[in-house]
Write a protein that holds these residues in place. Sequence first.
Motif, mmCIF file in Angstrom:
data_model
loop_
_atom_site.group_PDB
_atom_site.id
_atom_site.type_symbol
_atom_site.label_atom_id
_atom_site.label_comp_id
_atom_site.label_asym_id
_atom_site.label_seq_id
_atom_site.Cartn_x
_atom_site.Cartn_y
_atom_site.Cartn_z
ATOM 1 N N LEU A 165 -3.816 8.530 -6.105
ATOM 2 C CA LEU A 165 -2.878 7.477 -6.503
ATOM 3 C C LEU A 165 -3.440 6.099 -6.183
ATOM 4 O O LEU A 165 -3.223 5.132 -6.931
ATOM 5 C CB LEU A 165 -1.542 7.672 -5.794
ATOM 6 N N LEU A 166 -4.163 5.985 -5.086
ATOM 7 C CA LEU A 166 -4.769 4.704 -4.735
ATOM 8 C C LEU A 166 -5.907 4.360 -5.698
ATOM 9 O O LEU A 166 -6.126 3.183 -6.017
ATOM 10 C CB LEU A 166 -5.271 4.743 -3.292
ATOM 11 N N THR A 167 -6.606 5.382 -6.169
ATOM 12 C CA THR A 167 -7.614 5.158 -7.209
ATOM 13 C C THR A 167 -6.956 4.639 -8.482
ATOM 14 O O THR A 167 -7.459 3.715 -9.143
ATOM 15 C CB THR A 167 -8.378 6.461 -7.501
ATOM 16 N N TRP A 168 -5.835 5.213 -8.846
ATOM 17 C CA TRP A 168 -5.038 4.752 -9.991
ATOM 18 C C TRP A 168 -4.701 3.266 -9.815
ATOM 19 O O TRP A 168 -4.869 2.458 -10.729
ATOM 20 C CB TRP A 168 -3.778 5.595 -10.064
ATOM 21 N N ALA A 169 -4.247 2.920 -8.621
ATOM 22 C CA ALA A 169 -3.843 1.533 -8.374
ATOM 23 C C ALA A 169 -5.018 0.569 -8.452
ATOM 24 O O ALA A 169 -4.883 -0.561 -8.951
ATOM 25 C CB ALA A 169 -3.188 1.432 -6.996
ATOM 26 N N SER A 170 -6.172 0.984 -7.978
ATOM 27 C CA SER A 170 -7.316 0.066 -7.927
ATOM 28 C C SER A 170 -8.088 -0.005 -9.239
ATOM 29 O O SER A 170 -8.744 -1.009 -9.523
ATOM 30 C CB SER A 170 -8.263 0.464 -6.792
ATOM 31 N N THR A 171 -7.991 1.043 -10.073
ATOM 32 C CA THR A 171 -8.753 1.058 -11.333
ATOM 33 C C THR A 171 -7.899 0.852 -12.568
ATOM 34 O O THR A 171 -8.408 0.497 -13.628
ATOM 35 C CB THR A 171 -9.498 2.397 -11.496
ATOM 36 N N GLY A 172 -6.592 1.121 -12.454
ATOM 37 C CA GLY A 172 -5.722 1.058 -13.617
ATOM 38 C C GLY A 172 -5.781 2.301 -14.477
ATOM 39 O O GLY A 172 -5.070 2.394 -15.483
ATOM 40 N N THR A 231 -9.451 4.626 3.496
ATOM 41 C CA THR A 231 -9.147 4.228 2.124
ATOM 42 C C THR A 231 -8.021 3.206 2.068
ATOM 43 O O THR A 231 -8.120 2.194 1.363
ATOM 44 C CB THR A 231 -8.789 5.464 1.277
ATOM 45 N N VAL A 232 -6.945 3.442 2.814
ATOM 46 C CA VAL A 232 -5.833 2.495 2.755
ATOM 47 C C VAL A 232 -6.212 1.164 3.395
ATOM 48 O O VAL A 232 -5.794 0.094 2.934
ATOM 49 C CB VAL A 232 -4.541 3.053 3.387
ATOM 50 N N GLU A 233 -7.012 1.214 4.448
ATOM 51 C CA GLU A 233 -7.370 -0.026 5.134
ATOM 52 C C GLU A 233 -8.356 -0.866 4.331
ATOM 53 O O GLU A 233 -8.484 -2.074 4.594
ATOM 54 C CB GLU A 233 -7.934 0.283 6.509
ATOM 55 N N THR A 234 -9.038 -0.270 3.371
ATOM 56 C CA THR A 234 -10.008 -1.014 2.565
ATOM 57 C C THR A 234 -9.571 -1.185 1.112
ATOM 58 O O THR A 234 -10.335 -1.698 0.295
ATOM 59 C CB THR A 234 -11.375 -0.311 2.597
ATOM 60 N N LEU A 235 -8.337 -0.780 0.779
ATOM 61 C CA LEU A 235 -7.853 -0.929 -0.592
ATOM 62 C C LEU A 235 -7.785 -2.414 -0.939
ATOM 63 O O LEU A 235 -7.234 -3.216 -0.158
ATOM 64 C CB LEU A 235 -6.476 -0.293 -0.745
#
Length: 238
Positions: A61-68, A109-113
């Motif tokens: 989900l964080l990949t989704w957020a960072s890449t669209g 991952t969350v700390e570097t998003l």
Amino acid sequence: MKEIPPTPESFGELAAAADRLLSGLAGLTDADVSAPARLPGWTRGHVLCHLARQAPALERLLTWASTGVETPQYPDRATRDAEIEAGAHRSAAALIADVRETAAHFQHTVETLPEPAWQATIRPFTGELCTPQRVLVIRIRELELHHVDLDLGYRVADIPAPARAVILADVLGYYAQAADVPDFALRDDAGAELARYGTGGPVVSGSPADALAWLSGRSTGTGLRSTTGPLPVLPRWL
């Protein structure tokens, strides 16, 4: 649905929840992890495998957020369940190592998003539209409540107040949108209203810990009081 901001304090709560869990796993044997958990049909191994596999799923989900690029947690529930079953019967050492390594990777991952990604719109497995700030809530909630589910002596009352407040707000928000919730009000021991569903019904009161245990299905309502005697019958949470 509850979200919390990506602050050092939030990251600290996340790390502390993982540390508490891992401390509770120290010394577990293979026989211990194959024993039943407090969740029907699951051993402790299933719970541990779920927590380990959830971390990379939330990272998707964080990949989704960072890449669209839409990247779901899981293709479907059957895939999720099969993944848990496949890994649940490993040794205690393998399961604990998996939980430790995936928790550390998720924390990084969350700390570097990237900052803009925290405002993106994503959709977790449970279906709601939200930002990645909700992912922090989901992970803290899962670490803490599943720690309880392992039946290793850790109780809902042992969850520290800051984490418990996050989880309780999330659960109360769920019931605010759920179908078939009976009318009732929920108050703490001091009489402060925590939530109200509908316009009538009984008043249920007790400690926030006892309320969370009941609302999340971790107790039958021990420690709570209702003005009409029996507690309301709740629909299943998640």
